[in-house]
Design an enzyme around this catalytic site. Structure first.
Site, PDB file in Angstrom:
ATOM      1  N   ARG A 132       0.850  -1.187   0.000  1.00 24.43           N
ATOM      2  CA  ARG A 132       0.000   0.000   0.000  1.00 24.43           C
ATOM      3  C   ARG A 132       0.884   1.235   0.000  1.00 24.43           C
ATOM      4  NH1 ARG A 132      -3.336  -2.933  -1.480  1.00 24.43           N
ATOM      5  NH2 ARG A 132      -5.404  -3.373  -0.607  1.00 24.43           N
ATOM      6  N   GLU A 160      -3.074   7.574  -4.898  1.00 19.70           N
ATOM      7  CA  GLU A 160      -3.381   6.875  -6.155  1.00 19.70           C
ATOM      8  C   GLU A 160      -4.623   7.525  -6.750  1.00 19.70           C
ATOM      9  OE1 GLU A 160      -3.639   2.626  -5.680  1.00 19.70           O
ATOM     10  OE2 GLU A 160      -1.622   2.510  -4.872  1.00 19.70           O
ATOM     11  N   HIS A 172      -0.806   0.031  -9.671  1.00 17.80           N
ATOM     12  CA  HIS A 172      -1.464  -0.901  -8.741  1.00 17.80           C
ATOM     13  C   HIS A 172      -2.046  -2.113  -9.505  1.00 17.80           C
ATOM     14  CE1 HIS A 172      -3.633  -1.112  -4.591  1.00 17.80           C
ATOM     15  NE2 HIS A 172      -3.424  -2.325  -5.066  1.00 17.80           N
TER      16      HIS A 172
HETATM   17  C1  DGY Z   1      -5.328  -6.371  -2.826  1.00 15.66           C
HETATM   18  O1  DGY Z   1      -5.878  -7.451  -3.022  1.00 15.66           O
HETATM   19  O2  DGY Z   1      -5.223  -5.885  -1.694  1.00 15.66           O
HETATM   20  C2  DGY Z   1      -4.829  -5.651  -4.014  1.00 15.66           C
HETATM   21  O3  DGY Z   1      -3.960  -4.612  -3.665  1.00 15.66           O
HETATM   22  C3  DGY Z   1      -5.979  -5.105  -4.814  1.00 15.66           C
HETATM   23  O4  DGY Z   1      -6.585  -4.092  -4.050  1.00 15.66           O
END
Ligand code: DGY
Length: 327
Positions: A239, A268, A287
């Protein structure tokens, strides 16, 4: 009467098919982007269960409006968009979709590591700009990964696959920092638990695979980057909130660290003028960690199964607050 499920974005149709076959009445938000908070709450008020995405803000305001929900099944492994403590207080189980995306996400971390070590994204762009003139003996030099030390912050399922990739491809030494020990990583890859500072000081490549929480938010900041090797590569596929983006930009500009590969940014989407996008030793992706056909189908299946199983047996196969199921 059949239970109603809202899916807050168009996801692989498998989720819809499994739920309808199991007798649920399913509605899907078919708007172009994410629902607004008002749309989300209005639509969620009309259903019994939700398949949510990371872009949905499932906070206390949401729970005040939709505290009637039986279950929330997140279409992601991460669930930092959900106030799980509030869900738990209200006895609402929250499901997620681990395992099925571990290979795909670790591949992105592994790919970014190689791309950064050889400046691949930047050099690709120089060709597109017509700047490739001749073979350059002393320019465009990268660094090799063989035998280097990989530091993993957050040795969970995805970290484990990243360790496997790096051990197999480059015989890298694996160190990691976690709240608890990961015996599987230690047994399979000879991984060593180290303190957070030792992880910063010893890693040639430091790859972040942790959750975003109050403890990890902004953890990779100016003071953390200052403890890393000048030759180190920082990778984040978890993240964007785990690193402090301005501090990362400065660490790269001042050559405090060597390079960075990001699949997640803060915020993002990343703005097109972000200086990271024009740095030679940086690679950024939008992402896409779980963005393979296989992983996304797997996530759709697990999200649907979390709901189906809950109504059938009271169990949620992948539950992040299982304590509510025991009540
Ligand atoms: C997750 O599965 O957490 C990926 O980052 C997609 O949001």
């Amino acid at each position: 009467m059949s239970k109603k499920v809202l899916i807050t974005r168009i996801i692989p149709s498998l989720a819809y098919e499994l739920l309808t076959q199991a007798g649920f009445e399913v509605s899907v938000w078919e708007g172009v982007g994410a629902m607004t908070q008002t749309q989300l709450m209005e639509r969620a008020q009309q259903v019994n269960a939700l398949i949510s995405l990371g872009s949905n803000k499932i906070d206390s305001q949401f729970f005040n409006a939709c505290g009637h929900l039986d279950i929330i099944a997140q279409f992601a492994v991460g669930y930092d968009n959900i106030d799980v403590a509030e869900a738990t207080k209200r006895g609402i189980p929250v499901g997620n979709t681990p395992d099925v995306l571990s290979d795909a996400t670790a591949d992105v971390a592994f790919g970014l590591m190689i791309a950064v070590s050889r400046k691949m994204f930047y050099l690709h762009n120089t060709i597109a700009k017509g700047e490739w003139k001749q073979f350059e003996p002393l320019k465009n030099l990268g660094i090799e990964l063989h035998g280097k030390t990989l530091g993993i912050f957050g040795m969970g399922r995805i970290g484990l696959v990243m360790a496997q990739r790096c051990k197999g491809a480059y015989n890298m030494k694996i160190i990691y920092n976690n709240r608890g020990r990961n015996e599987e990583a230690e047994k399979r890859f000879g991984a060593q638990w180290v303190s957070f500072d030792e992880l910063l000081e010893q890693s040639d490549v430091l790859s972040v695979h942790s959750v975003l929480s109050d403890e990890t938010r902004g953890l990779f900041n100016k003071s953390a980057f200052a403890k890393m090797k000048r030759s180190a590569i920082f990778i984040n596929t978890s993240r964007g909130g785990v690193h402090h983006e301005q501090d990362l930009i400065e660490a790269l500009q001042t050559q405090t660290i060597w390079g960075a590969g990001l699949d997640v940014t803060n915020p993002e989407p990343m703005h097109a003028t972000n200086p990271l996008l024009s740095m030679p030793n940086v690679a950024v992706l939008p992402h896409i960690g779980s963005a393979t056909v296989e992983a996304r189908d797997g996530m759709a299946r697990l999200a649907a199964e979390n709901i189906i199983e809950f109504y059938k047996t009271g169990n949620v196969p992948y539950c992040v607050n299982p304590e509510v199921l025991k009540r």
